[in-house]
Scaffold this motif. Structure first.
Motif, PDB file in Angstrom:
ATOM      1  N   VAL A 146      39.470  42.619  41.751  1.00 33.67           N
ATOM      2  CA  VAL A 146      40.000  43.984  42.313  1.00 33.67           C
ATOM      3  C   VAL A 146      38.263  44.705  42.784  1.00 33.67           C
ATOM      4  N   GLY A 147      37.493  44.286  42.073  1.00 39.30           N
ATOM      5  CA  GLY A 147      35.996  44.727  42.505  1.00 39.30           C
ATOM      6  C   GLY A 147      35.672  44.240  43.689  1.00 39.30           C
ATOM      7  N   ALA A 148      35.989  42.935  43.946  1.00 36.01           N
ATOM      8  CA  ALA A 148      35.562  42.229  45.192  1.00 36.01           C
ATOM      9  C   ALA A 148      36.216  42.902  46.347  1.00 36.01           C
ATOM     10  N   VAL A 149      37.638  43.269  46.104  1.00 43.68           N
ATOM     11  CA  VAL A 149      38.330  43.823  47.004  1.00 43.68           C
ATOM     12  C   VAL A 149      37.966  44.942  47.530  1.00 43.68           C
ATOM     13  N   ARG A 190      24.565  40.923  50.899  1.00 40.75           N
ATOM     14  CA  ARG A 190      23.935  41.564  49.924  1.00 40.75           C
ATOM     15  C   ARG A 190      24.419  43.136  49.669  1.00 40.75           C
ATOM     16  N   TRP A 191      25.680  43.250  50.094  1.00 42.72           N
ATOM     17  CA  TRP A 191      26.217  44.736  49.981  1.00 42.72           C
ATOM     18  C   TRP A 191      26.342  45.231  48.593  1.00 42.72           C
ATOM     19  N   ASP A 192      26.665  44.509  47.633  1.00 37.73           N
ATOM     20  CA  ASP A 192      26.831  44.896  46.157  1.00 37.73           C
ATOM     21  C   ASP A 192      25.399  45.091  45.483  1.00 37.73           C
ATOM     22  N   PHE A 247      32.665  48.113  52.537  1.00 35.01           N
ATOM     23  CA  PHE A 247      31.753  47.624  53.689  1.00 35.01           C
ATOM     24  C   PHE A 247      32.372  47.792  55.099  1.00 35.01           C
ATOM     25  N   GLU A 248      33.809  47.464  55.022  1.00 35.74           N
ATOM     26  CA  GLU A 248      34.480  47.848  56.200  1.00 35.74           C
ATOM     27  C   GLU A 248      34.500  49.115  56.690  1.00 35.74           C
ATOM     28  N   MET A 263      46.282  41.227  39.065  1.00 39.22           N
ATOM     29  CA  MET A 263      44.973  40.959  39.523  1.00 39.22           C
ATOM     30  C   MET A 263      43.817  41.135  38.495  1.00 39.22           C
ATOM     31  N   GLU A 264      42.991  40.242  38.503  1.00 39.32           N
ATOM     32  CA  GLU A 264      41.763  40.493  37.522  1.00 39.32           C
ATOM     33  C   GLU A 264      40.968  41.476  37.950  1.00 39.32           C
TER      34      GLU A 264
END
Length: 185
Positions: free
Chosen positions: A6-9, A54-56, A15-16, A1-2
């Motif tokens: 990985v950062g997005a996951v 906008r979480w990030d 958030f979950e 995985m790039e």
């Protein structure tokens, strides 16, 4: 995985986890902003969707509650403005319906009904200061206003709530007297 994936996951999982741990408290906040339980759930869901996008951008996740409450307040205000055109002002408010016989539930129902007389800005200040127990400065930051504006808005809102409660008390006494006179006749 790039690394981006990985950062997005990780962001999604973060958030979950945030929602899972904070949803009850956030739903209580939404419930204080809108009296109808279904509308409160809709308000929270809408705010969560907007916040997720906008979480990030929330650098300090400890401020996520404040950010989300602000999104709920803004969303509720948008809804209020949209519905405002559909509302028809009346001279007398409808009686509050109280299903539960306990005094505490009756007081809460009365307070939620009386809160409807406040403008959205006043209601937001009352909710954050008294229910969420935020300081004046925290409330000012959450609502994007000065501490002085929070104080004056709170003062006017509480005065308006007192007036409304006194008016309702006088109306109730008048109805009680009429009923007693009718029974005596």
């Amino acid at each position: 995985m790039e690394q981006c994936e990985v950062g997005a996951v990780a962001e999604v999982l973060e958030f979950e986890e945030y929602v899972r741990t904070r949803q009850d408290a956030l739903l209580r906040s939404a419930r204080r902003l809108v009296p109808d339980p279904v509308d409160a759930q809709d308000l929270l869901q809408t705010a969560l969707v907007r916040t997720y996008g906008r979480w990030d951008g929330i650098a300090d996740k400890r401020l996520a509650d404040a950010y989300l409450r602000r999104v709920m307040i803004n969303t509720r205000t948008e809804w209020w403005r949209a519905r405002k055109l559909e509302e028809v002002p009346t001279e007398q408010l409808p009686d509050a319906c109280v299903d539960d016989a306990t005094e505490q539930h009756a007081d809460r129902a009365l307070l939620m009904d009386v809160m409807k007389v406040l403008a959205p800005k006043q209601r937001s200040v009352v909710v954050l200061r008294h229910w969420e127990q935020m300081s004046t400065e925290e409330t000012a930051a959450a609502l994007g206003m000065s501490a002085g504006t929070v104080k004056s808005t709170l003062h006017r809102a509480l005065a308006r709530l007192r007036e409304e409660l006194e008016r309702r008390d006088l109306d109730a006494r008048a109805l009680e007297r009429e009923e007693q006179e009718r029974c005596a006749a």
